[in-house]
Design an enzyme around this catalytic site. Sequence first.
Site, PDB file in Angstrom:
ATOM      1  N   SER A 129      -9.393   1.610   3.042  1.00 28.29           N
ATOM      2  CA  SER A 129      -8.595   2.405   2.130  1.00 28.29           C
ATOM      3  C   SER A 129      -7.588   1.597   1.325  1.00 28.29           C
ATOM      4  O   SER A 129      -6.984   2.100   0.380  1.00 28.29           O
ATOM      5  CB  SER A 129      -7.861   3.507   2.902  1.00 28.29           C
ATOM      6  N   SER A 172      -9.726  -0.741   7.162  1.00 25.85           N
ATOM      7  CA  SER A 172      -9.149  -0.615   5.824  1.00 25.85           C
ATOM      8  C   SER A 172      -8.430  -1.839   5.285  1.00 25.85           C
ATOM      9  O   SER A 172      -8.042  -1.859   4.123  1.00 25.85           O
ATOM     10  CB  SER A 172      -8.202   0.591   5.778  1.00 25.85           C
ATOM     11  N   LYS A 183       0.844  -1.186   0.000  1.00 26.12           N
ATOM     12  CA  LYS A 183       0.000   0.000   0.000  1.00 26.12           C
ATOM     13  C   LYS A 183       0.882   1.240   0.000  1.00 26.12           C
ATOM     14  O   LYS A 183       1.953   1.255   0.605  1.00 26.12           O
ATOM     15  CB  LYS A 183      -0.888  -0.027   1.247  1.00 26.12           C
TER      16      LYS A 183
END
Length: 453
Positions: free
Chosen positions: A157, A181, A78
Site C-alpha cells: 500500500s 506494503s 506515508k
Amino acid sequence: MPANPRSIAQLSVLLQSGALDPVALLEETLDAVEVYPDKAVFTVLTKERARAEAEASRRRLREGRSLGALDGVPIAWKDLFDMAGLPTTAGSRVLADAAPAERDAAVVRALAGAGMVSIGRVNMSEFAFSGLGINPHYGTPRNPAAPVGEHRIPGGSSSGSAAAVAAGLVPVSIGTDTGGSVRIPAAFTGIVGYKASRGRHSMEGVFPLARTLDSLGPLCRTVQDAVWVDAAMRGRPASEALPRADLAGLSLVIPETVFFDGAEPEVVAAFEAGVERLAKAGARIRREAFPEFAEIFAVMARHGALVTAEAFVLHRERIKGEAAAGMDPRVVKRTLLGEKITLADYLETQAARERLTAAVEARLGPESLLISPTLPHVAPLTQPLVDDEELFFATNGKTLRNTLVGNFLDWCGVSLPCGTGAAGMPAGLLVSGPRGSDARVLAVASVVEGLVG
C-alpha cells in the site's frame, strides 16, 4: 526524474562537509516535486514545516552542532503517520475532515530529532488495504520504472513512498507493512524496502490496519540508508554499527514451497542469477520444502485472514454507515469479509500462527536466513486492474502471497533489486529472518546487495 538520484549517504557527505546547504537542498526537492508530471505521488507538501526544519539544520551545520548523518536530509511520510496540524487521511476521502493531529507520530518525532526535513505526505492504497497501490480518490502513482508511455502500478500500500524514492524526488520515505506494503512497492519499482520486526519501532500515532500484523520501515536507495534510518527511529545514532556479515560460509535457504508457484520465468531467472552470484562468493545455499507455508494458506482458507478480521473490527461502523459510499468499493468488499470471521476462527488462527512460527524457525535453523523472490511477477499495467474487479482481486492476492508469509510469522525482511523481468521491469530478492533478527538481516542484505544489485 533526476539523472542521478542520490542516496542518504551521498547527501549526508555533501551536507556534513558544507558542500550542500540544507535549505538549498530543500528548495531543490520542492521544485522537483512541483514539476514532476505525476501529481498522484504526494497528497500534501508541508512547505512551512520543511523550511523551518531546513533553516534549523543550516544553523546547526554552520555552527558545528550537527545532529548526525541524517541532519538536513529530506524525507516523505506515508499518509498513515500523524503530523502535527494535519488530519491523517490514510489515503481516504472519508477522513479528509478528521481533526488535525495534535502531535507527530513517535517515529516522525524521532527522525525530526535526528535533523531530517519532512517535506510532506505521499499517497497510498486506501486504508492500506491492497498490495497494488491503486487509489480512486487521489489517483494511482505511476511506476517510475515503467517504459515511457506505460502506466504500471507502483505496488501498495506504500505506493507514493516507492514512487517518490524511485523517481529520485526524495532519498527515503517511511511506509508501513501489514502484508507486504513496504517490500512489494520496493520490488516493483526497483528500490530497497526494509520491513522491520513488529515492535521494533513505535506505532504510536500510526493509523492501523491490523495491529497484530502491522509494522513499518523505510523505502530507500540502499541498505545503508535503511540502517541509518532504522537506528534513528529507535532513538539511536545513525552511525550505530551493524554486526559484520561475511558471505563465506553464510547459510541461506531457498523455500521450495509456495514462493515460486506461478512465478514469471523472467523473475525466476533474475533471482537464480543472483543466487548464482551469492554461491560463487562463498554463501552456502540449500533448497528446502516448507510445508508450513502451504499450511498458512490452508489456515486462512479455513478460518479467514487475520488482516481481514482486524480490519473489519477497525472499520465496521464506517463500512456499515454512510461513509462506505465514499470509499473504494473494493476496500469495502474486502473488509466486509471480516464480518464472517468468528472469534473462534480468530483464536484458532492465532494459535496456528504460534505453532507454525515455531515449526518454521526450527526447520530454518538458528544460523540460516531465507532468500526468495520478493514477488512472483513484475508490476502489471494499471488500467486492466482498474477496469476488471475479478482481475484486481486475483492480482492482489498473488502480489501479496510471498510477502504475507513474513507478516504471519512475524518476521523481518529486506527486498533488494536483483535485475529485471518481463518488459524490463524490476525484480526483487527478499532476505528474511525471524522476529528480532533485524540487525543480522540488514547486515546480510547489505552484503547481498553488492552482489545481486
